[in-house]
Scaffold this motif. Structure first.
Motif, PDB file in Angstrom:
ATOM      1  N   PHE A 163      52.691  52.372  10.992  1.00  0.00           N
ATOM      2  CA  PHE A 163      53.290  53.272  11.974  1.00  0.00           C
ATOM      3  C   PHE A 163      52.612  54.633  11.856  1.00  0.00           C
ATOM      4  O   PHE A 163      52.485  55.178  10.765  1.00  0.00           O
ATOM      5  CB  PHE A 163      54.795  53.405  11.738  1.00  0.00           C
ATOM      6  CG  PHE A 163      55.507  54.094  12.859  1.00  0.00           C
ATOM      7  CD1 PHE A 163      55.990  53.372  13.923  1.00  0.00           C
ATOM      8  CD2 PHE A 163      55.671  55.470  12.863  1.00  0.00           C
ATOM      9  CE1 PHE A 163      56.640  54.003  14.978  1.00  0.00           C
ATOM     10  CE2 PHE A 163      56.311  56.116  13.906  1.00  0.00           C
ATOM     11  CZ  PHE A 163      56.791  55.373  14.967  1.00  0.00           C
TER      12      PHE A 163
ATOM     13  N   GLU B 126      46.325  48.100  16.168  1.00  0.00           N
ATOM     14  CA  GLU B 126      45.217  48.693  15.419  1.00  0.00           C
ATOM     15  C   GLU B 126      43.910  48.660  16.203  1.00  0.00           C
ATOM     16  O   GLU B 126      43.080  49.558  16.077  1.00  0.00           O
ATOM     17  CB  GLU B 126      45.047  47.958  14.086  1.00  0.00           C
ATOM     18  CG  GLU B 126      44.130  48.660  13.137  1.00  0.00           C
ATOM     19  CD  GLU B 126      44.136  48.026  11.754  1.00  0.00           C
ATOM     20  OE1 GLU B 126      43.319  48.462  10.940  1.00  0.00           O
ATOM     21  OE2 GLU B 126      44.926  47.112  11.510  1.00  0.00           O
TER      22      GLU B 126
ATOM     23  N   ASN C 177      44.269  51.552  18.475  1.00  0.00           N
ATOM     24  CA  ASN C 177      44.868  52.735  17.835  1.00  0.00           C
ATOM     25  C   ASN C 177      45.935  53.347  18.730  1.00  0.00           C
ATOM     26  O   ASN C 177      45.901  54.533  19.057  1.00  0.00           O
ATOM     27  CB  ASN C 177      43.809  53.778  17.479  1.00  0.00           C
ATOM     28  CG  ASN C 177      42.977  53.337  16.301  1.00  0.00           C
ATOM     29  OD1 ASN C 177      43.500  52.724  15.364  1.00  0.00           O
ATOM     30  ND2 ASN C 177      41.695  53.610  16.343  1.00  0.00           N
TER      31      ASN C 177
ATOM     32  N   SER D 241      49.734  60.240  18.161  1.00  0.00           N
ATOM     33  CA  SER D 241      48.856  59.095  18.437  1.00  0.00           C
ATOM     34  C   SER D 241      48.949  58.741  19.908  1.00  0.00           C
ATOM     35  O   SER D 241      49.848  59.189  20.610  1.00  0.00           O
ATOM     36  CB  SER D 241      49.298  57.895  17.606  1.00  0.00           C
ATOM     37  OG  SER D 241      49.199  58.171  16.238  1.00  0.00           O
TER      38      SER D 241
ATOM     39  N   CYS E 281      56.716  48.056  10.094  1.00  0.00           N
ATOM     40  CA  CYS E 281      55.469  48.511  10.725  1.00  0.00           C
ATOM     41  C   CYS E 281      54.738  49.427   9.753  1.00  0.00           C
ATOM     42  O   CYS E 281      54.773  50.654   9.894  1.00  0.00           O
ATOM     43  CB  CYS E 281      55.797  49.236  12.032  1.00  0.00           C
ATOM     44  SG  CYS E 281      54.364  49.700  13.011  1.00  0.00           S
TER      45      CYS E 281
ATOM     46  N   TRP F 190      52.434  48.684  16.768  1.00  0.00           N
ATOM     47  CA  TRP F 190      51.193  49.423  16.589  1.00  0.00           C
ATOM     48  C   TRP F 190      50.050  48.457  16.802  1.00  0.00           C
ATOM     49  O   TRP F 190      50.015  47.376  16.204  1.00  0.00           O
ATOM     50  CB  TRP F 190      51.121  50.032  15.190  1.00  0.00           C
ATOM     51  CG  TRP F 190      49.798  50.664  14.888  1.00  0.00           C
ATOM     52  CD1 TRP F 190      48.839  50.170  14.069  1.00  0.00           C
ATOM     53  CD2 TRP F 190      49.278  51.885  15.410  1.00  0.00           C
ATOM     54  NE1 TRP F 190      47.747  51.012  14.048  1.00  0.00           N
ATOM     55  CE2 TRP F 190      47.999  52.082  14.867  1.00  0.00           C
ATOM     56  CE3 TRP F 190      49.775  52.843  16.297  1.00  0.00           C
ATOM     57  CZ2 TRP F 190      47.206  53.182  15.165  1.00  0.00           C
ATOM     58  CZ3 TRP F 190      48.988  53.940  16.601  1.00  0.00           C
ATOM     59  CH2 TRP F 190      47.725  54.108  16.037  1.00  0.00           C
TER      60      TRP F 190
ATOM     61  N   ILE G  60      50.264  53.123  19.925  1.00  0.00           N
ATOM     62  CA  ILE G  60      51.618  52.643  19.717  1.00  0.00           C
ATOM     63  C   ILE G  60      52.194  52.278  21.086  1.00  0.00           C
ATOM     64  O   ILE G  60      52.013  53.006  22.064  1.00  0.00           O
ATOM     65  CB  ILE G  60      52.473  53.699  18.979  1.00  0.00           C
ATOM     66  CG1 ILE G  60      53.769  53.082  18.499  1.00  0.00           C
ATOM     67  CG2 ILE G  60      52.707  54.931  19.794  1.00  0.00           C
ATOM     68  CD1 ILE G  60      54.484  53.923  17.462  1.00  0.00           C
TER      69      ILE G  60
ATOM     70  N   ASP H 179      53.278  45.183  11.934  1.00  0.00           N
ATOM     71  CA  ASP H 179      53.258  46.417  12.715  1.00  0.00           C
ATOM     72  C   ASP H 179      54.074  46.371  14.003  1.00  0.00           C
ATOM     73  O   ASP H 179      53.671  46.884  15.031  1.00  0.00           O
ATOM     74  CB  ASP H 179      51.819  46.847  13.001  1.00  0.00           C
ATOM     75  CG  ASP H 179      51.128  47.312  11.729  1.00  0.00           C
ATOM     76  OD1 ASP H 179      51.833  47.788  10.822  1.00  0.00           O
ATOM     77  OD2 ASP H 179      49.903  47.206  11.647  1.00  0.00           O
TER      78      ASP H 179
END
Length: 180
Positions: A115, A46, A49, A120, A112, A44, A51, A17
């Motif tokens: 993505f 996770e 959450n 986001s 990624c 990214w 970017i 990512d």
């Protein structure tokens, strides 16, 4: 773990990512030729959450006495604002699925896979390498100036101006930004 060297810093991106817009063929062959700018790295996260986009600059040679055109830290505000703005435009193209945005999305998925495909949370990080012991003062001023200039743009992406961060490399390392 992908490792890059840029502006005198080592960037240790996560195994999954991460992305570099400059590695995307659509960027290299088309968008780059249209006076667009981009930030250096992205990933990214996770767990949050979110970017992240990262731009790094080496400020250790500012005002170097042998430089023909010495630069000051203020000289980079316009560049940082342009890179952040164009990066947000790029995201808008990806999320709106314009023809070039769709191409970029497919290319970004290559490195990624998670993505985000819609709006986001975003963090725009500007990290400067500096050896100036008084850097904290002028970095805070630069950070405020960049945030003020980007305020309207980041609000359009539901971001808080605090999601735009300019810090020195030592602070970035302490805060867990993947550089050394």
């Amino acid at each position: 773990m992908p490792i890059y060297s840029e502006s005198g810093l080592t960037i240790n991106l996560p195994n999954q990512d991460y992305f570099r817009v400059s590695d995307c063929p659509t960027w290299r062959k088309k968008l780059n030729t249209l006076s667009l700018k981009k930030m250096d790295f992205g990933w990214w996260d996770e767990t949050t959450n979110q970017i992240y986009f990262l731009e790094v600059k080496d400020f250790t040679q500012l005002d170097h006495p042998k430089s023909k055109k010495p630069k000051k830290s203020q000289d980079f505000i316009k560049d940082f604002v342009t890179k952040a703005t164009d990066t947000l435009f790029l995201l808008a193209g990806v999320w709106l699925s314009s023809s070039k945005g769709e191409s970029m999305k497919n290319e970004l998925f290559a490195t990624c896979p998670n993505f985000p495909t819609s709006l986001s949370k975003i963090k725009l990080l500007f990290v400067v390498k500096t050896t100036d012991p008084s850097a904290g003062i002028w970095i805070a001023d630069l950070n405020n100036e960049i945030r003020n200039q980007l305020r309207g743009r980041v609000i359009l992406f539901d971001l808080n101006p605090d999601d735009v961060i300019l810090i020195d490399h030592q602070t970035a390392i302490r805060k867990g930004v993947p550089i050394s």
